[in-house]
Every structure is written in structure tokens, then in C-alpha cells.
Design an enzyme around this catalytic site. Structure first.
Site, short mmCIF file in Angstrom:
data_model
loop_
_atom_site.label_atom_id
_atom_site.label_comp_id
_atom_site.label_asym_id
_atom_site.label_seq_id
_atom_site.Cartn_x
_atom_site.Cartn_y
_atom_site.Cartn_z
N HIS A 1 51.74 -37.55 -8.93
CA HIS A 1 50.63 -38.48 -9.10
C HIS A 1 49.54 -38.01 -8.16
O HIS A 1 49.83 -37.58 -7.04
CB HIS A 1 51.02 -39.92 -8.72
CG HIS A 1 52.31 -40.38 -9.30
ND1 HIS A 1 53.33 -40.93 -8.53
CD2 HIS A 1 52.76 -40.39 -10.57
CE1 HIS A 1 54.35 -41.25 -9.31
NE2 HIS A 1 54.03 -40.93 -10.54
N ASP B 1 52.05 -38.65 -15.35
CA ASP B 1 51.99 -39.87 -16.17
C ASP B 1 50.82 -40.76 -15.75
O ASP B 1 51.03 -41.87 -15.26
CB ASP B 1 53.30 -40.64 -16.09
CG ASP B 1 53.63 -41.10 -14.68
OD1 ASP B 1 53.21 -40.43 -13.72
OD2 ASP B 1 54.29 -42.15 -14.53
#
Length: 225
Positions: free
Chosen positions: A135, A173
């Protein structure tokens, strides 16, 4: 969900996992030549306060939803560092080396590198124990579109593959609304597996960068009811 140190829970880490997944080592944190430096965050020398301030900026409130108080950020970083699921990191960029000596070196992004097979996204595809995920939170939205972050992301993926020969793929994601990130990871060779509701209050777009074409995973098509 895992519970680590002083009862703090890492909300994304799964605990009911196969032995092969549990035995995989902690995520690699690759090294880079200038103008980039990636370091493991130190919650006791100001990094928790730094990331807390970033996460209260409007663009990150929307895409990360982690506008926590500094006490929770401290606990979260310490919990990550005490286990082998993920590593909190800070990316620094040397503007002087890039031709802007009046700016110098600055911290520009927060990253979390993690083992995807131990993360909630492993429910969405057939994960390998050494799969990595990341991330990234860019501190200043004005950096987007200038190539500073997106140009480095491609280097990071190659550096992860080099540092962990057993890693078959790298997953990312972003929030389904984070279109700048969708474009950035698509440009560096990440395949788009689609949108998923991983929790009733969280919808993401899942991407995968395989080491080789045959390692591109197929999505399971799982959604929270």
C-alpha cells in the site's frame, strides 16, 4: 485478524492460515540508489507523528480512511514491527539530486509492504506463501502526475523480485475510487483483476504484477455478502 503487542489488532492480517503461509519470512524491504531512499519506519523517532499528519489530509482520508490519532498510529506501527506480516516504511526523495537543490531531501510517501497470503485479499485469489503486497500513500497530491512516485514504483517491484527470489507476484489493492493509483500501477505492468467488496464497508480494485506471465493469478470472484 491478528492481535499483537499490548492487545493491538492488525485488522487485515489473517490468523487461520496454512503452516506454509505462516512460515514465510517477513516482507523484504529493498534498498535503492539515490534519489530514492526507503527506510523502515521508526515509531519512536517521529515517523508516527509524520504519518498521522499525512493521513489527516483530505486525499488520504478518502482513500485510506485512517485518520487516526497518533496513539493508534504508534500502536499500529509497533504491532507491524513485532510480527512478520507487514513492514511500515517511509519513502524519501532527494530533490537536489533531481535538479532542485533549493528543496533538498524530503519524505514523500508512506508504504506498507506485506505478505499477501496472510492478508484479507488472499480470499480473492489463489495466493502463494511468498506473494508480496504493498500500500502506498503519497503525502502531497501535487506529486501525482509528475513521475516522482510512479517512476519509482516500477523500480520497487523489480527490487522486491530481486530481493525475494521466491516471490511469484506482487499485489496491490487501492480503493476503488483511487483512479490515479489505478493508472499508475497499470503503467508498470500490473494486471487488473477487478473490483471487490472485501468488507461491507470496503471496496477495492485488485491488481497483480507477476514475475512471469504464467504467474498472473485468476480472481476467485469472492465478495462479502
Amino acid at each position: 485478524m491478528s492481535q499483537t503487542g499490548a492487545g493491538y489488532t492488525l485488522s487485515r492480517e489473517l490468523t487461520e492460515i496454512p503452516a506454509a503461509v505462516r512460515e514465510a519470512p517477513a516482507p523484504v524491504v529493498p534498498e535503492f540508489d539515490g534519489p530514492y531512499t526507503l527506510r523502515v519506519a521508526d515509531p519512536d523517532t517521529g515517523d508516527a507523528e509524520l504519518v498521522t499528519e499525512w493521513m489527516h489530509r483530505p486525499h488520504l482520508v478518502q482513500t485510506w480512511e485512517q485518520d487516526w490519532p497518533v496513539e493508534r498510529r504508534l500502536a499500529d506501527m509497533r504491532a507491524q514491527l513485532s510480527g512478520t506480516f507487514s513492514r511500515p516504511c517511509v519513502l524519501e526523495f532527494d530533490y537536489a539530486a533531481a535538479g532542485q537543490p533549493d528543496v533538498g531531501r524530503r519524505d514523500v510517501a508512506y508504504l506498507e509492504l506485506y505478505r499477501a497470503a496472510r492478508d484479507e485479499i488472499s480470499r480473492l485469489y489463489h495466493a502463494d506463501p511468498h506473494d508480496m503486497g504493498f500500500h502506498i500513500a503519497t503525502a502531497d497530491p501535487d506529486l501525482r502526475g509528475r513521475g516522482i512516485i510512479s517512476g519509482w514504483l516500477g523500480q520497487m517491484l523489480e527490487a522486491i523480485f530481486a530481493a525475494d527470489p521466491d516471490c511469484r507476484r506482487i499485489m496491490v489493492d487501492p480503493d476503488y475510487r483511487n483512479t490515479p493509483m489505478h493508472r499508475a500501477v497499470s503503467k508498470i505492468g500490473c494486471g487488473d483483476l477487478g473490483e471487490f467488496d472485501v468488507r461491507p464497508d470496503r471496496r477495492i480494485r485488485l491488481f497483480a504484477r507477476p514475475r512471469s506471465p504464467q504467474d498472473l493469478p485468476a480472481a476467485r470472484g469472492w465478495n462479502v455478502p
